[in-house]
Design an enzyme around this catalytic site. Structure first.
Site, PDB file in Angstrom:
ATOM      1  CE  LYS A  12      43.778  84.733  28.761  1.00 42.16           C
ATOM      2  NZ  LYS A  12      44.693  85.736  28.207  1.00 42.16           N
ATOM      3  CB  THR A  13      46.025  78.741  25.429  1.00 40.37           C
ATOM      4  OG1 THR A  13      44.944  79.657  25.298  1.00 40.37           O
ATOM      5  CG2 THR A  13      45.696  77.453  24.710  1.00 40.37           C
ATOM      6  CG  ASP A  47      40.858  80.668  24.541  1.00 43.86           C
ATOM      7  OD1 ASP A  47      40.988  81.442  25.498  1.00 43.86           O
ATOM      8  OD2 ASP A  47      41.576  80.715  23.527  1.00 43.86           O
ATOM      9  CB  THR A  87      40.622  89.042  27.115  1.00 44.52           C
ATOM     10  OG1 THR A  87      39.409  88.909  26.382  1.00 44.52           O
ATOM     11  CG2 THR A  87      41.711  88.222  26.452  1.00 44.52           C
ATOM     12  NE  ARG A 120      48.579  84.277  21.337  1.00 41.05           N
ATOM     13  CZ  ARG A 120      47.355  84.532  21.813  1.00 41.05           C
ATOM     14  NH1 ARG A 120      46.709  85.609  21.438  1.00 41.05           N
ATOM     15  NH2 ARG A 120      46.781  83.701  22.658  1.00 41.05           N
TER      16      ARG A 120
END
Ligand code: ADE
Length: 333
Positions: free
Chosen positions: A69-70, A114, A163, A222
Site C-alpha cells: 500500500k505504501t 498510514d 489493515t 515485504r
C-alpha cells in the site's frame, strides 16, 4: 511528518534495513509487479485526471500489512511528479496535529495517512470539509473569547491506507473516489519480486532459493524481501556471492519461521484450536479469550493467511483446523 524526496532516496547508499527498503521500492508502473487489477484501475484514474489537468481523486487502500500500500503511494507520487507527505495515523492524536499538516500542504501534494483506522474520530472529522470544500474550520481558544476561523487548502490528494477497513468510519469511507483492496500476491509474482530485489542488492540467487523464499513469504512482498535480506546477511558472513537453498533454510531456522511461512503465533493459534478445542469448531469469542488477542486482529490479521493456505476453516459454527493442519504440525488425529 516525512516529506519524501524520491531521487534522494533512490541514490543514497543503503545503510540500514529501512533505506534498503527504499532502494528496493519500485518507482514506475513497469517495475511494479503484481496487483494487476489495482494497477489497471489506478492508471486510468491518474491518466484521466492528468488529461483534465486536475488532481486525482482521494483513495483508500486496504489489505494485509506488507502488500504494497505504501509502496504504491510512493509510486503514484513519482508517476504524477507530486510530493508525498507521509503521516502515520497514531501520530494524529489531536485536531491541531492534522490542522498543522493540512495547512502546510502545497498544490498537488499527496497526503498519505498510514494506519488510518487509528486516527481518532474528532480528528478524522477535519477531513470531511477538507475533502468536500477544500477548507478546514477551526475554533481557536475557549469560552467567550473563542473564535471560529476557516482556512483554504490547496488542491491535494488524500491517500489513506489501513489493515482494518471496518474501522474506517462510513462518513470518511464514502468520501474516497476509489477504494482498493490489496490481495495476496501470486507465487510467481513474489518470485519475480525476489529476483528483482536480489539483482538490485547485487546478489545471485539460485532458483530453488527464490522458490523457497516465495513459499514462506505468505504471498507478501515485504516478508519476501525481509527473508531475502536476512539470507543475504548469511551469505555475506560466509563470503558467498550466491544465495542457495541451504542458506535460505538456515535463515528460516534463525527467524523461527517454517517453510510455509508460519511464525510462532500462527502455530500457537492452530495448536490452541487442536489441543484446547479438539480441532474445533470453536467460536471466535472463545478463541479470542484463550489467545488474549482482540477479535478484529484475529479475524483480519491472523486468520486470512491460514485460511488461504487451507490450515483454517471458518464455518458457521466456528473455526476448525483441517487435515493439512494436523499433518503440517505433525499432530495425530
Ligand atoms: N517490492 C515490494 N513490492 C513490490 C512490487 N509490487 N513490485 C516490485 N517490487 C516490489
Amino acid at each position: 511528518m516525512k516529506k519524501v524526496n524520491i531521487k534522494k532516496t533512490r541514490n543514497q547508499k543503503p545503510k540500514d534495513d529501512q533505506s534498503l527498503d527504499a532502494v528496493l521500492r519500485p518507482f514506475s508502473w513497469n517495475d511494479y509487479i503484481g496487483q494487476k487489477r489495482i494497477k489497471k484501475g489506478l492508471k486510468i484514474i491518474l491518466e484521466a485526471a492528468n488529461k483534465r489537468n486536475e488532481p486525482f481523486d482521494h483513495l483508500l487502500f486496504y489489505g494485509q500489512p506488507g502488500l504494497g500500500k505504501t509502496t504504491l503511494a510512493h509510486l503514484i507520487a513519482a508517476e504524477s511528479k507530486s510530493n508525498l507527505r507521509v503521516v502515520s495515523g497514531p501520530s494524529l492524536s489531536r485536531i491541531g496535529d492534522l490542522a498543522a499538516i493540512l495547512s502546510n500542504l502545497e498544490e498537488k501534494d499527496i497526503l498519505f495517512i498510514d494506519e488510518a483506522h487509528r486516527v481518532p474520530r474528532p480528528v478524522e472529522e477535519l477531513f470531511y470539509s477538507a475533502i468536500d470544500e477544500r477548507k478546514i474550520h477551526l475554533t481557536l481558544g475557549k469560552g467567550p473569547s473563542a473564535r471560529a476561523i476557516s482556512l483554504d487548502l490547496p488542491y491535494f490528494t488524500l491517500i489513506c491506507a489501513t489493515t482494518r477497513v471496518n474501522l474506517i468510519s462510513p462518513p470518511l469511507r464514502s468520501r474516497f473516489g476509489a477504494i482498493f483492496r490489496f490481495d495476496y500476491y501470486e507465487k510467481q509474482d513474489i518470485e519475480a519480486i525476489v529476483e528483482r530485489s536480489a539483482k538490485i542488492l547485487g546478489f545471485e540467487i539460485a532458483s530453488e532459493a527464490v522458490s523457497a523464499i516465495a513459499r514462506a513469504s505468505r504471498f507478501t512482498p515485504r516478508l519476501a524481501n525481509r527473508l531475502l535480506k536476512r539470507s543475504r546477511d548469511f551469505a555475506e558472513m560466509r563470503n558467498l556471492k550466491i544465495i542457495d537453498k541451504e542458506i535460505v533454510s538456515e535463515t528460516f531456522k534463525i527467524l523461527e519461521i517454517d517453510e510455509m511461512g508460519l511464525e510462532s503465533y500462527d502455530r500457537h493459534l492452530l495448536k490452541m484450536i487442536i489441543e484446547k478445542f479438539g480441532g474445533g469448531p470453536v467460536g471466535v469469542n472463545a478463541l479470542t479469550a484463550a489467545l488474549g488477542e482482540e477479535k478484529g486482529v484475529i479475524e483480519e490479521v491472523y486468520e486470512p493467511y491460514l485460511i488461504k493456505i487451507g490450515f483454517l476453516q471458518r464455518t458457521p459454527i466456528g473455526r476448525m483446523a483441517t487435515e493439512e493442519t494436523y499433518k503440517w504440525l505433525n499432530i495425530a488425529r
